[in-house]
Design a protein around this motif. Structure first.
Motif, PDB file in Angstrom:
ATOM      1  N   VAL A  62      -0.101  -5.678  -3.303  1.00 17.62           N
ATOM      2  CA  VAL A  62       0.363  -5.740  -1.762  1.00 17.62           C
ATOM      3  C   VAL A  62      -0.145  -4.524  -1.092  1.00 17.62           C
ATOM      4  O   VAL A  62      -0.210  -3.407  -1.995  1.00 17.62           O
ATOM      5  CB  VAL A  62       1.943  -5.542  -2.023  1.00 17.62           C
ATOM      6  CG1 VAL A  62       2.664  -5.470  -0.573  1.00 17.62           C
ATOM      7  CG2 VAL A  62       2.527  -6.945  -2.734  1.00 17.62           C
ATOM      8  N   VAL A  63      -0.763  -4.527   0.033  1.00 18.01           N
ATOM      9  CA  VAL A  63      -0.998  -3.684   0.666  1.00 18.01           C
ATOM     10  C   VAL A  63      -0.305  -3.374   2.086  1.00 18.01           C
ATOM     11  O   VAL A  63      -0.415  -4.519   2.772  1.00 18.01           O
ATOM     12  CB  VAL A  63      -2.624  -3.521   0.830  1.00 18.01           C
ATOM     13  CG1 VAL A  63      -3.116  -4.669   1.710  1.00 18.01           C
ATOM     14  CG2 VAL A  63      -3.154  -2.309   1.712  1.00 18.01           C
ATOM     15  N   GLY A  64      -0.170  -2.309   2.498  1.00 17.67           N
ATOM     16  CA  GLY A  64       0.540  -2.162   3.904  1.00 17.67           C
ATOM     17  C   GLY A  64      -0.165  -2.126   5.146  1.00 17.67           C
ATOM     18  O   GLY A  64      -1.511  -1.253   4.841  1.00 17.67           O
ATOM     19  N   VAL A  65      -0.414  -2.671   5.803  1.00 17.18           N
ATOM     20  CA  VAL A  65      -1.206  -2.623   7.115  1.00 17.18           C
ATOM     21  C   VAL A  65      -0.496  -2.784   8.408  1.00 17.18           C
ATOM     22  O   VAL A  65       0.098  -3.519   8.770  1.00 17.18           O
ATOM     23  CB  VAL A  65      -2.098  -3.998   6.989  1.00 17.18           C
ATOM     24  CG1 VAL A  65      -3.112  -3.924   8.281  1.00 17.18           C
ATOM     25  CG2 VAL A  65      -2.897  -4.219   6.007  1.00 17.18           C
TER      26      VAL A  65
ATOM     27  N   GLY B  33      -2.739  -1.367  11.374  1.00 20.54           N
ATOM     28  CA  GLY B  33      -3.871  -1.192  12.230  1.00 20.54           C
ATOM     29  C   GLY B  33      -4.270   0.140  12.133  1.00 20.54           C
ATOM     30  O   GLY B  33      -5.380   0.473  13.001  1.00 20.54           O
ATOM     31  N   SER B  34      -3.628   1.017  11.746  1.00 26.20           N
ATOM     32  CA  SER B  34      -4.251   2.571  11.761  1.00 26.20           C
ATOM     33  C   SER B  34      -5.507   2.698  10.807  1.00 26.20           C
ATOM     34  O   SER B  34      -5.464   1.720  10.045  1.00 26.20           O
ATOM     35  CB  SER B  34      -2.858   3.487  11.096  1.00 26.20           C
ATOM     36  OG  SER B  34      -2.795   3.371   9.896  1.00 26.20           O
ATOM     37  N   ASP B  35      -6.222   3.793  11.118  1.00 25.95           N
ATOM     38  CA  ASP B  35      -7.199   3.929  10.098  1.00 25.95           C
ATOM     39  C   ASP B  35      -6.789   4.221   8.862  1.00 25.95           C
ATOM     40  O   ASP B  35      -7.549   3.842   7.689  1.00 25.95           O
ATOM     41  CB  ASP B  35      -7.971   5.289  10.667  1.00 25.95           C
ATOM     42  CG  ASP B  35      -8.889   5.211  11.956  1.00 25.95           C
ATOM     43  OD1 ASP B  35      -9.087   4.077  12.549  1.00 25.95           O
ATOM     44  OD2 ASP B  35      -9.178   6.268  12.630  1.00 25.95           O
ATOM     45  N   HIS B  36      -5.819   4.854   8.393  1.00 20.22           N
ATOM     46  CA  HIS B  36      -5.285   4.877   6.994  1.00 20.22           C
ATOM     47  C   HIS B  36      -4.834   3.776   6.379  1.00 20.22           C
ATOM     48  O   HIS B  36      -5.209   3.488   5.097  1.00 20.22           O
ATOM     49  CB  HIS B  36      -3.913   5.952   7.150  1.00 20.22           C
ATOM     50  CG  HIS B  36      -4.412   7.260   7.312  1.00 20.22           C
ATOM     51  ND1 HIS B  36      -4.783   8.090   6.209  1.00 20.22           N
ATOM     52  CD2 HIS B  36      -4.324   8.380   8.348  1.00 20.22           C
ATOM     53  CE1 HIS B  36      -5.189   9.342   6.523  1.00 20.22           C
ATOM     54  NE2 HIS B  36      -4.729   9.301   7.666  1.00 20.22           N
ATOM     55  N   SER B  37      -4.370   2.901   7.211  1.00 25.45           N
ATOM     56  CA  SER B  37      -4.055   1.238   6.554  1.00 25.45           C
ATOM     57  C   SER B  37      -5.322   0.504   6.535  1.00 25.45           C
ATOM     58  O   SER B  37      -5.544  -0.195   5.450  1.00 25.45           O
ATOM     59  CB  SER B  37      -3.052   0.559   7.558  1.00 25.45           C
ATOM     60  OG  SER B  37      -3.757  -0.037   8.710  1.00 25.45           O
ATOM     61  N   VAL B  38      -6.322   0.757   7.341  1.00 28.25           N
ATOM     62  CA  VAL B  38      -7.686   0.028   6.861  1.00 28.25           C
ATOM     63  C   VAL B  38      -8.330   0.613   5.853  1.00 28.25           C
ATOM     64  O   VAL B  38      -8.850  -0.024   5.088  1.00 28.25           O
ATOM     65  CB  VAL B  38      -8.335   0.289   8.401  1.00 28.25           C
ATOM     66  CG1 VAL B  38     -10.146  -0.166   7.743  1.00 28.25           C
ATOM     67  CG2 VAL B  38      -8.188  -0.460   9.319  1.00 28.25           C
ATOM     68  N   ARG B  39      -8.345   2.137   5.546  1.00 27.94           N
ATOM     69  CA  ARG B  39      -8.787   2.685   4.129  1.00 27.94           C
ATOM     70  C   ARG B  39      -7.946   1.906   2.936  1.00 27.94           C
ATOM     71  O   ARG B  39      -8.606   1.580   2.018  1.00 27.94           O
ATOM     72  CB  ARG B  39      -8.663   3.970   4.275  1.00 27.94           C
ATOM     73  CG  ARG B  39      -9.655   4.665   5.172  1.00 27.94           C
ATOM     74  CD  ARG B  39      -9.847   6.275   5.086  1.00 27.94           C
ATOM     75  NE  ARG B  39     -10.191   6.908   6.377  1.00 27.94           N
ATOM     76  CZ  ARG B  39      -9.641   7.431   7.483  1.00 27.94           C
ATOM     77  NH1 ARG B  39      -8.274   7.610   7.195  1.00 27.94           N
ATOM     78  NH2 ARG B  39      -9.971   7.879   8.266  1.00 27.94           N
TER      79      ARG B  39
ATOM     80  N   THR C  32       2.762  -6.648   6.950  1.00 27.95           N
ATOM     81  CA  THR C  32       2.786  -5.800   8.014  1.00 27.95           C
ATOM     82  C   THR C  32       4.553  -6.224   8.549  1.00 27.95           C
ATOM     83  O   THR C  32       5.040  -7.038   8.428  1.00 27.95           O
ATOM     84  CB  THR C  32       1.995  -5.885   9.364  1.00 27.95           C
ATOM     85  OG1 THR C  32       2.295  -4.749  10.216  1.00 27.95           O
ATOM     86  CG2 THR C  32       2.264  -7.218  10.174  1.00 27.95           C
ATOM     87  N   ALA C  33       5.023  -5.054   9.006  1.00 31.04           N
ATOM     88  CA  ALA C  33       6.554  -5.490   9.399  1.00 31.04           C
ATOM     89  C   ALA C  33       6.599  -4.911  10.769  1.00 31.04           C
ATOM     90  O   ALA C  33       5.786  -4.414  11.656  1.00 31.04           O
ATOM     91  CB  ALA C  33       7.423  -4.395   8.963  1.00 31.04           C
TER      92      ALA C  33
ATOM     93  N   ASN D 271      12.209  -2.831   8.685  1.00 35.19           N
ATOM     94  CA  ASN D 271      11.791  -1.580   8.346  1.00 35.19           C
ATOM     95  C   ASN D 271      10.333  -1.753   7.579  1.00 35.19           C
ATOM     96  O   ASN D 271      10.534  -2.581   6.638  1.00 35.19           O
ATOM     97  CB  ASN D 271      12.763  -0.857   7.457  1.00 35.19           C
ATOM     98  CG  ASN D 271      12.223   0.522   7.015  1.00 35.19           C
ATOM     99  OD1 ASN D 271      11.818   0.587   5.986  1.00 35.19           O
ATOM    100  ND2 ASN D 271      12.430   1.615   7.674  1.00 35.19           N
ATOM    101  N   ALA D 272       9.403  -1.149   7.721  1.00 38.95           N
ATOM    102  CA  ALA D 272       8.006  -1.097   7.078  1.00 38.95           C
ATOM    103  C   ALA D 272       8.185  -0.933   5.520  1.00 38.95           C
ATOM    104  O   ALA D 272       7.866  -1.764   4.675  1.00 38.95           O
ATOM    105  CB  ALA D 272       7.019  -0.616   7.773  1.00 38.95           C
TER     106      ALA D 272
END
Length: 140
Positions: free
Chosen positions: A7-10, A12-18, A38-39, A89-90
Motif C-alpha cells: 500500500v502506498v499513500g498518494v 500528488g506531492s513530489d514526496h508521494s510520487v517518490r 488517497t483520502a 483522515n489520510a
C-alpha cells in the motif's frame, strides 16, 4: 502462496510520487499487488461560492490519484495499480488499507497543512500505528 499487497499513500506531492516509484519497484521485485491510496475530506469553506456548489472532493481526489499514478509510472504500468479513495483522515485510511498488506509506503511529507520537523503528520502517524512494516521515502 498468493503474492502480498503493498500500500502506498498518494496525494500528488513530489514526496508521494517518490514513494509511488519506490513502492512500484518493490512490488515488482516481490510480485506483490500495488495499491495506491488517497483520502479526501469535505473542505471548510469561508462562505458559499459558485465553486463550493459544484466542488466534488471525491471526484477531485480520484482525479489527483489517477493523474499522479499515470504521471509517475506511465500509462501502461498505471493500469496494473489498484487505486482506492477514502473519505476521511489520510493516516486512518492508510492504516485501514494496510491491515492485510505486507508493507505500507509513504512519502516523508505531503500536502498537509501541518508540518513536523522531519516527517509530515501522516507519515509520523502511520509509523507509530501501522500493523505492518512502514517505509518512509525521503528525497530522491
Amino acid at each position: 502462496m498468493a503474492a502480498g499487497k503493498i500500500v502506498v499513500g498518494v496525494d500528488g506531492s513530489d514526496h508521494s510520487v517518490r514513494a509511488l516509484h519506490w513502492a512500484a519497484r518493490q512490488a515488482g521485485l516481490a510480485g506483490a499487488e500495488l495499491v495506491a491510496v488517497t483520502a479526501w475530506e469535505y473542505p471548510v469553506w469561508g462562505g458559499l461560492t459558485p465553486e463550493a456548489a459544484t466542488y466534488d472532493p471525491q471526484r477531485e481526489a480520484a482525479k489527483v490519484l489517477t493523474e499522479t499514478v499515470e504521471r509517475a509510472l506511465g500509462a501502461a504500468a498505471a493500469r496494473q495499480v489498484t487505486r482506492k479513495t477514502h473519505k476521511g483522515n489520510a493516516a486512518e485510511a492508510l492504516l485501514r488499507q494496510a491491515e492485510d498488506a505486507e508493507l505500507l509506503v509513504v512519502g516523508a511529507r505531503g500536502y498537509s497543512g501541518l508540518k513536523a520537523a522531519v516527517l509530515g503528520s501522516v507519515s509520523l502517524h502511520v509509523v507509530q500505528h501501522a500493523p505492518v512494516p512502514v517505509t518512509v521515502v525521503h528525497g530522491a
